[in-house]
Design a protein around this motif. Structure first.
Motif, PDB file in Angstrom:
ATOM      1  N   LYS A  85     -47.646 -65.593 -24.792  1.00  0.00           N
ATOM      2  CA  LYS A  85     -47.851 -64.370 -23.992  1.00  0.00           C
ATOM      3  C   LYS A  85     -48.533 -65.338 -22.917  1.00  0.00           C
ATOM      4  CE  LYS A  85     -49.409 -60.634 -25.227  1.00  0.00           C
ATOM      5  NZ  LYS A  85     -49.841 -59.403 -25.276  1.00  0.00           N
ATOM      6  N   PHE A  86     -49.542 -66.626 -23.681  1.00  0.00           N
ATOM      7  CA  PHE A  86     -50.328 -68.338 -23.455  1.00  0.00           C
ATOM      8  C   PHE A  86     -51.454 -66.791 -22.856  1.00  0.00           C
ATOM      9  CE2 PHE A  86     -46.455 -70.122 -23.463  1.00  0.00           C
ATOM     10  CZ  PHE A  86     -46.849 -71.577 -23.596  1.00  0.00           C
ATOM     11  N   LYS A  87     -51.799 -65.818 -23.768  1.00  0.00           N
ATOM     12  CA  LYS A  87     -53.070 -64.600 -22.674  1.00  0.00           C
ATOM     13  C   LYS A  87     -53.799 -64.927 -23.861  1.00  0.00           C
ATOM     14  CE  LYS A  87     -50.192 -61.905 -19.425  1.00  0.00           C
ATOM     15  NZ  LYS A  87     -50.347 -61.347 -18.854  1.00  0.00           N
ATOM     16  N   PHE A  88     -54.278 -65.491 -25.169  1.00  0.00           N
ATOM     17  CA  PHE A  88     -54.891 -65.816 -25.912  1.00  0.00           C
ATOM     18  C   PHE A  88     -56.703 -65.951 -25.450  1.00  0.00           C
ATOM     19  CE2 PHE A  88     -58.053 -67.611 -29.497  1.00  0.00           C
ATOM     20  CZ  PHE A  88     -57.708 -66.447 -30.079  1.00  0.00           C
ATOM     21  N   SER A  89     -57.671 -64.970 -25.615  1.00  0.00           N
ATOM     22  CA  SER A  89     -58.794 -64.940 -25.228  1.00  0.00           C
ATOM     23  C   SER A  89     -60.090 -65.632 -25.934  1.00  0.00           C
ATOM     24  CB  SER A  89     -59.511 -64.108 -24.088  1.00  0.00           C
ATOM     25  OG  SER A  89     -60.133 -63.737 -23.861  1.00  0.00           O
ATOM     26  N   ILE A  90     -59.955 -66.873 -26.346  1.00  0.00           N
ATOM     27  CA  ILE A  90     -61.573 -67.113 -27.420  1.00  0.00           C
ATOM     28  C   ILE A  90     -62.565 -66.863 -27.044  1.00  0.00           C
ATOM     29  CG2 ILE A  90     -61.940 -69.004 -26.407  1.00  0.00           C
ATOM     30  CD1 ILE A  90     -61.844 -68.936 -30.078  1.00  0.00           C
ATOM     31  N   LYS A  91     -63.154 -66.102 -25.725  1.00  0.00           N
ATOM     32  CA  LYS A  91     -64.680 -64.979 -25.249  1.00  0.00           C
ATOM     33  C   LYS A  91     -63.929 -63.799 -26.030  1.00  0.00           C
ATOM     34  CE  LYS A  91     -66.479 -63.991 -21.236  1.00  0.00           C
ATOM     35  NZ  LYS A  91     -66.821 -63.860 -19.607  1.00  0.00           N
ATOM     36  N   ARG A  92     -63.145 -63.551 -25.482  1.00  0.00           N
ATOM     37  CA  ARG A  92     -62.787 -62.025 -25.618  1.00  0.00           C
ATOM     38  C   ARG A  92     -63.262 -61.781 -27.651  1.00  0.00           C
ATOM     39  NH1 ARG A  92     -64.029 -56.646 -25.749  1.00  0.00           N
ATOM     40  NH2 ARG A  92     -62.644 -55.485 -25.097  1.00  0.00           N
ATOM     41  N   LEU A  93     -62.702 -62.655 -28.123  1.00  0.00           N
ATOM     42  CA  LEU A  93     -62.805 -63.142 -29.917  1.00  0.00           C
ATOM     43  C   LEU A  93     -64.003 -62.967 -30.503  1.00  0.00           C
ATOM     44  CD1 LEU A  93     -61.283 -63.036 -32.533  1.00  0.00           C
ATOM     45  CD2 LEU A  93     -60.713 -65.088 -32.120  1.00  0.00           C
ATOM     46  N   LYS A  94     -64.709 -64.101 -29.715  1.00  0.00           N
ATOM     47  CA  LYS A  94     -65.913 -63.931 -29.685  1.00  0.00           C
ATOM     48  C   LYS A  94     -67.205 -62.650 -29.493  1.00  0.00           C
ATOM     49  CE  LYS A  94     -68.339 -68.140 -29.045  1.00  0.00           C
ATOM     50  NZ  LYS A  94     -68.592 -69.226 -28.228  1.00  0.00           N
ATOM     51  N   GLU A  95     -66.652 -62.365 -28.509  1.00  0.00           N
ATOM     52  CA  GLU A  95     -67.426 -60.645 -28.201  1.00  0.00           C
ATOM     53  C   GLU A  95     -67.165 -59.984 -28.977  1.00  0.00           C
ATOM     54  OE1 GLU A  95     -65.672 -59.216 -24.509  1.00  0.00           O
ATOM     55  OE2 GLU A  95     -67.191 -60.733 -23.234  1.00  0.00           O
ATOM     56  N   ILE A  96     -66.125 -59.830 -30.007  1.00  0.00           N
ATOM     57  CA  ILE A  96     -65.439 -58.695 -30.919  1.00  0.00           C
ATOM     58  C   ILE A  96     -66.530 -59.043 -32.563  1.00  0.00           C
ATOM     59  CG2 ILE A  96     -63.808 -58.107 -32.584  1.00  0.00           C
ATOM     60  CD1 ILE A  96     -61.652 -58.052 -29.810  1.00  0.00           C
ATOM     61  N   ILE A  97     -66.146 -60.890 -32.290  1.00  0.00           N
ATOM     62  CA  ILE A  97     -67.478 -61.056 -33.807  1.00  0.00           C
ATOM     63  C   ILE A  97     -68.522 -60.983 -33.495  1.00  0.00           C
ATOM     64  CG2 ILE A  97     -67.814 -63.316 -34.998  1.00  0.00           C
ATOM     65  CD1 ILE A  97     -64.783 -64.115 -34.895  1.00  0.00           C
ATOM     66  N   ALA A  98     -69.690 -60.811 -32.206  1.00  0.00           N
ATOM     67  CA  ALA A  98     -70.610 -61.015 -32.270  1.00  0.00           C
ATOM     68  C   ALA A  98     -70.989 -59.787 -32.474  1.00  0.00           C
ATOM     69  CB  ALA A  98     -70.730 -61.754 -30.670  1.00  0.00           C
ATOM     70  N   LEU A  99     -70.267 -58.516 -32.140  1.00  0.00           N
ATOM     71  CA  LEU A  99     -69.919 -57.174 -32.128  1.00  0.00           C
ATOM     72  C   LEU A  99     -70.020 -56.710 -33.859  1.00  0.00           C
ATOM     73  CD1 LEU A  99     -71.280 -54.357 -30.852  1.00  0.00           C
ATOM     74  CD2 LEU A  99     -68.841 -53.727 -30.753  1.00  0.00           C
ATOM     75  N   LYS A 100     -69.172 -57.126 -34.532  1.00  0.00           N
ATOM     76  CA  LYS A 100     -68.379 -56.144 -35.805  1.00  0.00           C
ATOM     77  C   LYS A 100     -69.228 -56.993 -36.958  1.00  0.00           C
ATOM     78  CE  LYS A 100     -64.212 -55.391 -37.002  1.00  0.00           C
ATOM     79  NZ  LYS A 100     -64.776 -53.543 -36.971  1.00  0.00           N
TER      80      LYS A 100
END
Length: 311
Positions: free
Chosen positions: A135-150
């Protein structure tokens, strides 16, 4: 290997004859043609066959399928990091299994994949994970937020973890074929395809059954990868079922089976486990098991999405 001895064979004389022909173990005896054993042991064909059957029964360890399943190693499971989902999946994701996250648009399929990525690469520091983005919608920013929280990591360690996510941006079905075939020689433990629907859309309305050929090819490659203990996660769009012969929606279609997976009937049988996702109020997702080879059907759980992903 079990060595031949008197309790297994009638007498020492037969054993000595077998030893003289380099037949020392039960395996050697069973591998030898019955005609040769008749001559060596001076026995009839019927007696040799009975003796072979008796050796198989007395020397084999029989175990049923339930015992194998019950005693499976714990490392055959990959934790998703989401407690409710792990409980629903009987411990986590099984190796060598194709999972499908299916649901309508914006119901949480991709965010679920991000959470699995974050949990896996944090607890498996030497491993990588393959993410195929159609979909060309991979969000590295969203993934970083999740990694930071978890994971509660400093910024520099977050970047180290992110390097373990190998992203392939796929524009069409032919590039998807090439990508999957290139992964066959040395695949990673987890491959995520987000989403399988997009490459298929170009075949909608085609009268040449090209879409069916595409699904068949993809299915073949995916099952080849599962034989190497690769866990495959696929997201798929769910579409509403309709009754073309009745203007009024049927009870079955609206209440029991309101949504069905896209890309046709042939695909229905490809995933080993299908999880149907639907949106609930207050940023919650309902996950229901609609197809599985080892899990009880129609079992479900609810999870909540926060700003930093799913806790």
């Amino acid at each position: 290997m079990i060595r031949l001895k008197v309790p297994l064979l009638p007498n020492e004389t037969i054993i000595c004859k077998l030893f003289s022909r380099n037949i020392f173990t039960v395996f050697d005896f069973l591998q030898k043609p019955s005609v040769d054993l008749q001559e060596i042991c001076n026995m009839s064909c019927k007696d040799v066959s009975k003796l072979k059957d008796a050796l198989i029964v007395s020397c084999s360890v029989f175990i049923n399928g339930y015992s194998l399943y019950k005693n499976k190693p714990i490392n055959n499971l990959i934790k998703t990091g989401i407690l409710e989902l792990d409980e629903l999946l009987n411990g986590g994701l099984h190796l060598g299994t194709i999972y499908e996250f299916c649901g309508p648009s914006s119901c949480g399929k991709t965010i679920l994949c991000y959470n699995i990525i974050a949990n896996y690469i944090y607890f498996h520091s030497s491993k990588q994970i393959i993410y195929i983005d159609t979909k060309f919608k991979f969000s590295i920013k969203r993934l970083k937020e999740i990694i930071a929280l978890k994971c509660l990591l400093p910024l520099n360690q977050e970047n180290t973890i992110l390097k373990k996510v190998i992203i392939y941006s796929i524009s069409d079905v032919y590039n998807l074929f090439n990508c999957l075939h290139n992964l066959k020689p040395n695949p990673e433990d987890i491959i995520i395809i987000d989403s399988i629907t997009v490459p298929y859309l170009s075949f909608v309305g085609s009268s040449k059954n090209e879409g069916l050929c595409y699904i068949s090819h993809i299915s073949s490659v995916l099952h080849h990868l599962t034989q190497k203990n690769v866990t495959i996660i696929i997201t798929n769009l769910a579409v509403k079922q309709s009754d073309y012969f009745n203007d009024e929606p049927t009870k079955t279609s609206t209440e029991n089976n309101e949504f069905k997976p896209a890309i046709g009937k042939y695909w229905l049988h490809i995933p080993n486990t299908r999880l149907m996702l639907s949106c609930l109020p207050q940023n919650k997702i309902s996950i229901n098991i609609s197809k599985s080879v080892y899990l009880p059907l129609n079992k479900n759980c609810n999870i909540k999405i926060y700003n930093g992903g799913i806790l």
